[in-house]
Every structure is written in structure tokens, then in C-alpha cells.
Design a protein around this motif. Sequence first.
Motif, PDB file in Angstrom:
ATOM      1  N   HIS A   1       0.503   6.630   7.038  1.00 47.41           N
ATOM      2  CA  HIS A   1      -0.504   5.930   7.830  1.00 47.41           C
ATOM      3  C   HIS A   1      -1.731   6.785   8.096  1.00 47.41           C
ATOM      4  CE1 HIS A   1       3.032   3.373   9.258  1.00 47.41           C
ATOM      5  NE2 HIS A   1       2.268   2.589   8.541  1.00 47.41           N
ATOM      6  N   ARG A   2      -1.562   8.088   8.238  1.00 41.01           N
ATOM      7  CA  ARG A   2      -2.675   8.973   8.589  1.00 41.01           C
ATOM      8  C   ARG A   2      -3.508   9.397   7.377  1.00 41.01           C
ATOM      9  NH1 ARG A   2       1.899  12.748   9.548  1.00 41.01           N
ATOM     10  NH2 ARG A   2       1.999  14.071   7.724  1.00 41.01           N
ATOM     11  N   ASP A   3      -3.042   9.130   6.157  1.00 37.60           N
ATOM     12  CA  ASP A   3      -3.746   9.575   4.956  1.00 37.60           C
ATOM     13  C   ASP A   3      -4.954   8.694   4.665  1.00 37.60           C
ATOM     14  OD1 ASP A   3      -1.919  11.624   4.556  1.00 37.60           O
ATOM     15  OD2 ASP A   3      -0.602  10.360   3.340  1.00 37.60           O
ATOM     16  N   GLN A   4      -6.013   9.321   4.179  1.00 39.07           N
ATOM     17  CA  GLN A   4      -7.246   8.598   3.882  1.00 39.07           C
ATOM     18  C   GLN A   4      -7.046   7.598   2.738  1.00 39.07           C
ATOM     19  OE1 GLN A   4      -9.758   9.000   5.934  1.00 39.07           O
ATOM     20  NE2 GLN A   4     -10.938   7.423   4.931  1.00 39.07           N
ATOM     21  N   ASP A   5      -6.256   7.962   1.721  1.00 38.67           N
ATOM     22  CA  ASP A   5      -5.973   7.045   0.608  1.00 38.67           C
ATOM     23  C   ASP A   5      -5.369   5.743   1.129  1.00 38.67           C
ATOM     24  OD1 ASP A   5      -6.850   8.865  -1.289  1.00 38.67           O
ATOM     25  OD2 ASP A   5      -4.853   9.717  -1.576  1.00 38.67           O
TER      26      ASP A   5
ATOM     27  N   SER B   1      -2.823  -5.665   7.233  1.00 40.15           N
ATOM     28  CA  SER B   1      -2.834  -5.384   8.667  1.00 40.15           C
ATOM     29  C   SER B   1      -2.401  -3.956   8.931  1.00 40.15           C
ATOM     30  CB  SER B   1      -1.922  -6.360   9.410  1.00 40.15           C
ATOM     31  OG  SER B   1      -0.587  -6.161   9.020  1.00 40.15           O
ATOM     32  N   ARG B   2      -3.058  -3.334   9.894  1.00 38.71           N
ATOM     33  CA  ARG B   2      -2.710  -1.969  10.285  1.00 38.71           C
ATOM     34  C   ARG B   2      -1.471  -1.993  11.173  1.00 38.71           C
ATOM     35  NH1 ARG B   2      -2.941   3.187   9.569  1.00 38.71           N
ATOM     36  NH2 ARG B   2      -4.066   4.518  11.011  1.00 38.71           N
ATOM     37  N   TYR B   3      -1.399  -2.977  12.061  1.00 40.81           N
ATOM     38  CA  TYR B   3      -0.262  -3.134  12.971  1.00 40.81           C
ATOM     39  C   TYR B   3       0.183  -4.595  12.955  1.00 40.81           C
ATOM     40  CZ  TYR B   3      -2.354   1.123  14.779  1.00 40.81           C
ATOM     41  OH  TYR B   3      -2.907   2.366  14.896  1.00 40.81           O
ATOM     42  N   CYS B   4       1.481  -4.822  13.182  1.00 44.31           N
ATOM     43  CA  CYS B   4       1.943  -6.202  13.268  1.00 44.31           C
ATOM     44  C   CYS B   4       1.900  -6.640  14.729  1.00 44.31           C
ATOM     45  CB  CYS B   4       3.347  -6.344  12.700  1.00 44.31           C
ATOM     46  SG  CYS B   4       4.648  -5.635  13.700  1.00 44.31           S
ATOM     47  N   GLN B   5       1.851  -7.940  14.932  1.00 39.06           N
ATOM     48  CA  GLN B   5       1.829  -8.479  16.289  1.00 39.06           C
ATOM     49  C   GLN B   5       3.232  -8.450  16.876  1.00 39.06           C
ATOM     50  OE1 GLN B   5      -0.169 -12.250  16.624  1.00 39.06           O
ATOM     51  NE2 GLN B   5      -1.419 -11.818  14.826  1.00 39.06           N
TER      52      GLN B   5
ATOM     53  N   CYS C   1       0.846  -1.204   0.000  1.00 41.66           N
ATOM     54  CA  CYS C   1       0.000   0.000   0.000  1.00 41.66           C
ATOM     55  C   CYS C   1       0.875   1.245   0.000  1.00 41.66           C
ATOM     56  CB  CYS C   1      -0.931   0.003   1.207  1.00 41.66           C
ATOM     57  SG  CYS C   1      -2.310  -1.141   1.100  1.00 41.66           S
ATOM     58  N   HIS C   2       1.905   1.261   0.866  1.00 34.16           N
ATOM     59  CA  HIS C   2       2.853   2.382   0.865  1.00 34.16           C
ATOM     60  C   HIS C   2       3.489   2.526  -0.521  1.00 34.16           C
ATOM     61  CE1 HIS C   2       2.824   3.310   5.120  1.00 34.16           C
ATOM     62  NE2 HIS C   2       3.122   2.074   5.449  1.00 34.16           N
TER      63      HIS C   2
ATOM     64  N   LYS D   1      -5.571   4.448   4.232  1.00 36.22           N
ATOM     65  CA  LYS D   1      -6.531   3.696   5.050  1.00 36.22           C
ATOM     66  C   LYS D   1      -7.548   2.952   4.189  1.00 36.22           C
ATOM     67  CE  LYS D   1      -6.192   6.804   8.993  1.00 36.22           C
ATOM     68  NZ  LYS D   1      -6.873   7.810   9.806  1.00 36.22           N
ATOM     69  N   VAL D   2      -8.030   3.607   3.141  1.00 38.31           N
ATOM     70  CA  VAL D   2      -9.031   2.989   2.266  1.00 38.31           C
ATOM     71  C   VAL D   2      -8.431   1.801   1.512  1.00 38.31           C
ATOM     72  CG1 VAL D   2     -10.419   3.384   0.193  1.00 38.31           C
ATOM     73  CG2 VAL D   2     -10.447   5.050   2.054  1.00 38.31           C
ATOM     74  N   LEU D   3      -7.237   1.988   0.939  1.00 38.23           N
ATOM     75  CA  LEU D   3      -6.598   0.909   0.185  1.00 38.23           C
ATOM     76  C   LEU D   3      -6.236  -0.263   1.091  1.00 38.23           C
ATOM     77  CD1 LEU D   3      -5.527  -0.115  -2.519  1.00 38.23           C
ATOM     78  CD2 LEU D   3      -3.362   1.040  -2.008  1.00 38.23           C
ATOM     79  N   LEU D   4      -5.746   0.016   2.281  1.00 38.06           N
ATOM     80  CA  LEU D   4      -5.379  -1.047   3.217  1.00 38.06           C
ATOM     81  C   LEU D   4      -6.599  -1.876   3.612  1.00 38.06           C
ATOM     82  CD1 LEU D   4      -2.936  -2.175   4.807  1.00 38.06           C
ATOM     83  CD2 LEU D   4      -3.643  -0.718   6.694  1.00 38.06           C
ATOM     84  N   LYS D   5      -7.708  -1.216   3.811  1.00 38.06           N
ATOM     85  CA  LYS D   5      -8.939  -1.932   4.157  1.00 38.06           C
ATOM     86  C   LYS D   5      -9.448  -2.761   2.984  1.00 38.06           C
ATOM     87  CE  LYS D   5     -13.105  -1.054   6.773  1.00 38.06           C
ATOM     88  NZ  LYS D   5     -13.920  -0.045   7.426  1.00 38.06           N
ATOM     89  N   ARG D   6      -9.299  -2.219   1.771  1.00 36.60           N
ATOM     90  CA  ARG D   6      -9.782  -2.919   0.576  1.00 36.60           C
ATOM     91  C   ARG D   6      -9.008  -4.210   0.317  1.00 36.60           C
ATOM     92  NH1 ARG D   6      -8.876  -2.047  -5.520  1.00 36.60           N
ATOM     93  NH2 ARG D   6      -6.890  -1.513  -4.650  1.00 36.60           N
TER      94      ARG D   6
END
Length: 153
Positions: free
Chosen positions: A83-87, A98-102, A70-71, A89-94
Motif C-alpha cells: 500500500h505504501r509503494d509509489q508503484d 478503491s484505496r479503502y473499502c466501506q 493491483c497487488h 498508488k499510481v496503478l490504483l489511481k490509473r
Amino acid sequence: MDNDELQAWVEEISLTHFGIPFRHCAKFNSRLRTTGGRYFMKSHDIDINPHQLTAFGKEEVEKIIKHELCHYHLHLAGKGHRHRDQDFKVLLKRVKGSRYCQSIPGSTARRTLPYRYKLICTSCGMEYLRKRQMDPKRYRCGKCAGSLKLINL
């Protein structure tokens, strides 16, 4: 899994989930400790933490690869790739990345220093705990602007 297999895997994920080929280098970096992966904006390369693969398996690493892709794709397209950009967040969800790693089990957190100094305001008595020594003459109390006195604990 070695770096060649990782490269082929990243190229496959890029084509199937993003529809755009990945034309740069992806490799494992065992020096990564607190992060699952890293995207380099200058070289457009991607590093992946191999400890994530051994601890959590291919499914979790695939989510990390999607996150880094995504980056990659947003940066090359000139869109918001942070990480804070809407583009982002939308692409990552699509693509279901993962937003964060374990956190890796068994890895210890950084040791924090204990508070070794205390600053006390001579006017109002407000106390400030400090881990590092500082010159109290250069600062004032944040509550009443009084002078500060340094005490070793």
C-alpha cells in the motif's frame, strides 16, 4: 453470484483494465469481516468479501477487485505491491480502484476493554492507564524514570 461468476468477472477486469490475464483463483470468503478483499502472495489467489456485494453492489466490489489485482500484477512483475509503494498508488489511481473499502452497516466494532489498572509514578505523580495488569517493578516512569505503583480501578 457464485465463485465461477466471480472468477470470470475478475478475469474480465484484469484483461480490460490491466491488459494482462489473471491466471489464478478468485473466490468469495464469507469469513472476511473488516476487509473487502485479500491477495495471497504465495498462491497468488484472491479472496473477496461477499458482504460487500450485498451491502454496496457490483460497482464497489469492482473497485475492490481492481485493488486486489493491483497487488497481484505488481507482485508478479516484481514491483512495489504494498500500500505504501509509489508503484501501487499510481496503478490504483490509473485503474480507478478503491484505496479503502466501506464498513458494512450493522456490523459491530470490536468491544474494547475498559481501563482496569492505573500506574502512578511515586516521584512526579504521572498516571498511566492500563487495560491489562503488569508488573510495575519491571518498568519506570517515562517522564522522570521514577518507580511505579499499580492501583486497581
